[in-house]
Design a protein around this motif. Structure first.
Motif, PDB file in Angstrom:
ATOM      1  N   UNK A   1     -12.457   5.003   2.385  1.00  0.00           N
ATOM      2  CA  UNK A   1     -12.603   6.030   1.356  1.00  0.00           C
ATOM      3  C   UNK A   1     -11.510   7.088   1.350  1.00  0.00           C
ATOM      4  N   UNK A   2     -10.405   6.813   2.050  1.00  0.00           N
ATOM      5  CA  UNK A   2      -9.275   7.740   2.001  1.00  0.00           C
ATOM      6  C   UNK A   2      -7.987   6.976   2.243  1.00  0.00           C
TER       7      UNK A   2
ATOM      8  N   UNK B   1       7.323   6.365  -1.863  1.00  0.00           N
ATOM      9  CA  UNK B   1       7.956   5.507  -0.865  1.00  0.00           C
ATOM     10  C   UNK B   1       6.951   4.670  -0.076  1.00  0.00           C
ATOM     11  N   UNK B   2       5.703   5.132   0.019  1.00  0.00           N
ATOM     12  CA  UNK B   2       4.704   4.370   0.776  1.00  0.00           C
ATOM     13  C   UNK B   2       3.305   4.780   0.340  1.00  0.00           C
ATOM     14  N   UNK B   3       2.413   3.796   0.319  1.00  0.00           N
ATOM     15  CA  UNK B   3       1.006   4.024  -0.005  1.00  0.00           C
ATOM     16  C   UNK B   3       0.176   3.266   1.014  1.00  0.00           C
ATOM     17  N   UNK B   4      -0.861   3.906   1.532  1.00  0.00           N
ATOM     18  CA  UNK B   4      -1.715   3.254   2.522  1.00  0.00           C
ATOM     19  C   UNK B   4      -3.167   3.651   2.278  1.00  0.00           C
ATOM     20  N   UNK B   5      -4.025   2.660   2.015  1.00  0.00           N
ATOM     21  CA  UNK B   5      -5.474   2.881   1.971  1.00  0.00           C
ATOM     22  C   UNK B   5      -5.992   2.515   3.350  1.00  0.00           C
ATOM     23  N   UNK B   6      -6.687   3.430   3.984  1.00  0.00           N
ATOM     24  CA  UNK B   6      -7.170   3.210   5.350  1.00  0.00           C
ATOM     25  C   UNK B   6      -8.422   2.345   5.305  1.00  0.00           C
TER      26      UNK B   6
ATOM     27  N   UNK C   1      -3.368   0.654  -7.044  1.00  0.00           N
ATOM     28  CA  UNK C   1      -3.938   1.698  -7.906  1.00  0.00           C
ATOM     29  C   UNK C   1      -3.292   3.044  -7.612  1.00  0.00           C
ATOM     30  N   UNK C   2      -3.168   3.377  -6.334  1.00  0.00           N
ATOM     31  CA  UNK C   2      -2.567   4.657  -5.947  1.00  0.00           C
ATOM     32  C   UNK C   2      -1.085   4.698  -6.292  1.00  0.00           C
ATOM     33  N   UNK C   3      -0.396   3.600  -6.076  1.00  0.00           N
ATOM     34  CA  UNK C   3       1.026   3.532  -6.415  1.00  0.00           C
ATOM     35  C   UNK C   3       1.212   3.794  -7.905  1.00  0.00           C
TER      36      UNK C   3
END
Length: 90
Positions: free
Chosen positions: A43-44, A28-33, A16-18
């Motif tokens: 939630x971030x 270049x990178x997406x990370x859901x914690x 979704x964020x990508x």
């Protein structure tokens, strides 16, 4: 630039964020914690965009917009703080 994305709905995925950020430029990178034991989102997350001008435009364009019924909050991520490991006090 590393962008902090806060106030995420718990069902937001990295995909979704990508998809959201790639409309503004290269991502270049997406990370859901996530919580390690449960795997539940905290939630971030973070989005890395190598082009700072594209990242600035994305932050201005997306800050305060809705993603899955939540108003997301964006800011430039601060560098991680090194934490001391146990047993290395001396």
């Amino acid at each position: 630039m590393n962008i902090y994305v806060g106030n995420l709905a718990y069902n937001v995925t990295e995909e979704d964020l990508m998809s959201l950020f790639s409309g503004f430029g290269e991502v270049s990178e997406v990370k859901v914690i996530k919580d390690r034991p449960s795997g539940q989102s905290k939630g971030f997350g973070f989005v890395e965009m190598p082009n700072n001008s594209q990242a600035d435009v994305a932050m201005k364009g997306l800050n305060g917009t809705r993603l899955k019924d939540q108003l997301i909050k964006l800011s430039q991520a601060k560098p991680p703080v090194k934490r001391q490991t146990r047993g290395s006090r001396y």
